[in-house]
Design an enzyme around this catalytic site. Structure first.
Site, PDB file in Angstrom:
ATOM      1  N   MET A  26       0.844  -1.146  -0.010  1.00 47.97           N
ATOM      2  CA  MET A  26      -0.105  -0.031   0.004  1.00 47.97           C
ATOM      3  C   MET A  26       0.910   1.282  -0.145  1.00 47.97           C
ATOM      4  SD  MET A  26      -1.437   0.192   3.852  1.00 47.97           S
ATOM      5  CE  MET A  26      -2.095   1.750   3.842  1.00 47.97           C
TER       6      MET A  26
ATOM      7  N   GLY B 164       1.669   3.407   1.924  1.00 49.97           N
ATOM      8  CA  GLY B 164       2.771   3.952   3.096  1.00 49.97           C
ATOM      9  C   GLY B 164       3.636   2.858   3.162  1.00 49.97           C
ATOM     10  N   LYS B 165       4.127   1.927   2.266  1.00 48.98           N
ATOM     11  CA  LYS B 165       5.120   1.199   2.421  1.00 48.98           C
ATOM     12  C   LYS B 165       6.383   1.297   1.722  1.00 48.98           C
ATOM     13  CE  LYS B 165       2.054  -1.537   4.882  1.00 48.98           C
ATOM     14  NZ  LYS B 165       2.166  -1.658   6.374  1.00 48.98           N
ATOM     15  N   HIS B 166       7.411   0.669   2.383  1.00 52.62           N
ATOM     16  CA  HIS B 166       8.818   0.984   1.481  1.00 52.62           C
ATOM     17  C   HIS B 166       8.604   0.605  -0.014  1.00 52.62           C
ATOM     18  CE1 HIS B 166       9.745   0.362   5.780  1.00 52.62           C
ATOM     19  NE2 HIS B 166      10.359   1.413   5.505  1.00 52.62           N
TER      20      HIS B 166
END
Length: 172
Positions: free
Chosen positions: A135, A137-139
């Site tokens: 998603m 907000g992930k790395h």
């Protein structure tokens, strides 16, 4: 991941659901999870008609260790879900020793641990199957939402594919 098989899904929650579904836990069995996780790491358990059993965190950790997991194992335990929280690796070598001793499959929830390693080995490669979130907000981001399921086991991958696509036959 160094090889193996992956299937894209629409979210990290779905990745955990598909990974567990592919393991085919019997309804009303117990699945061990850690005390700190996103609701998406626990919701798939009741959706599969199983019972979440919350293991305590190991001292100094966000995740349970082998001792905390083994305390909860009963004849009704059908799987273990290990979430690597804030990129910190759980004690996967110890957890896998316990899991193998009791013949219990392990799902690694790597939603917060993209490309993290333990003793030089990528998280997600210790357990039987791994779930990832991609998603926004992930790395590693796929856009708004996304996820994938990974395994080194070709037969388990065929079950993952069937679970991720409404039970359609794959690899039969």
């Amino acid at each position: 991941m160094g090889g193996g098989y992956a299937d894209a899904v629409n979210s990290g929650t779905t990745a955990v659901y598909v990974a567990l579904h592919a393991l085919d836990p019997e309804p009303f069995t117990e699945i061990i999870v850690g005390p700190i996780t996103d609701p998406g790491g626990v919701m798939p358990i009741p959706l599969l008609n199983c019972i979440p059993m919350i293991a305590d965190a190991a001292p100094g950790s966000y995740m349970p260790g082998p001792e905390q997991i083994e305390e909860l194992i009963t004849p009704r335990t059908s799987a273990i879900v290990v979430a690597h929280i804030f990129g910190e690796p759980a004690d996967m070598e110890g957890i896998m020793r316990v899991a193998r001793k009791h013949k219990i499959p392990v799902v690694e929830d790597c939603a917060q641990a993209h490309h993290a390693k333990l003793n030089g080995k990528l998280l997600g490669t210790f357990g039987d199957v791994a779930a990832f979130s991609t998603m926004f907000g992930k790395h590693h981001c796929a856009g708004g939402q996304g996820g994938f399921v990974w395994t080194a086991d070709e037969e388990l991958y065929k079950k993952v594919r069937r679970a991720s696509d409404r039970g359609k036959p794959f690899g039969l």
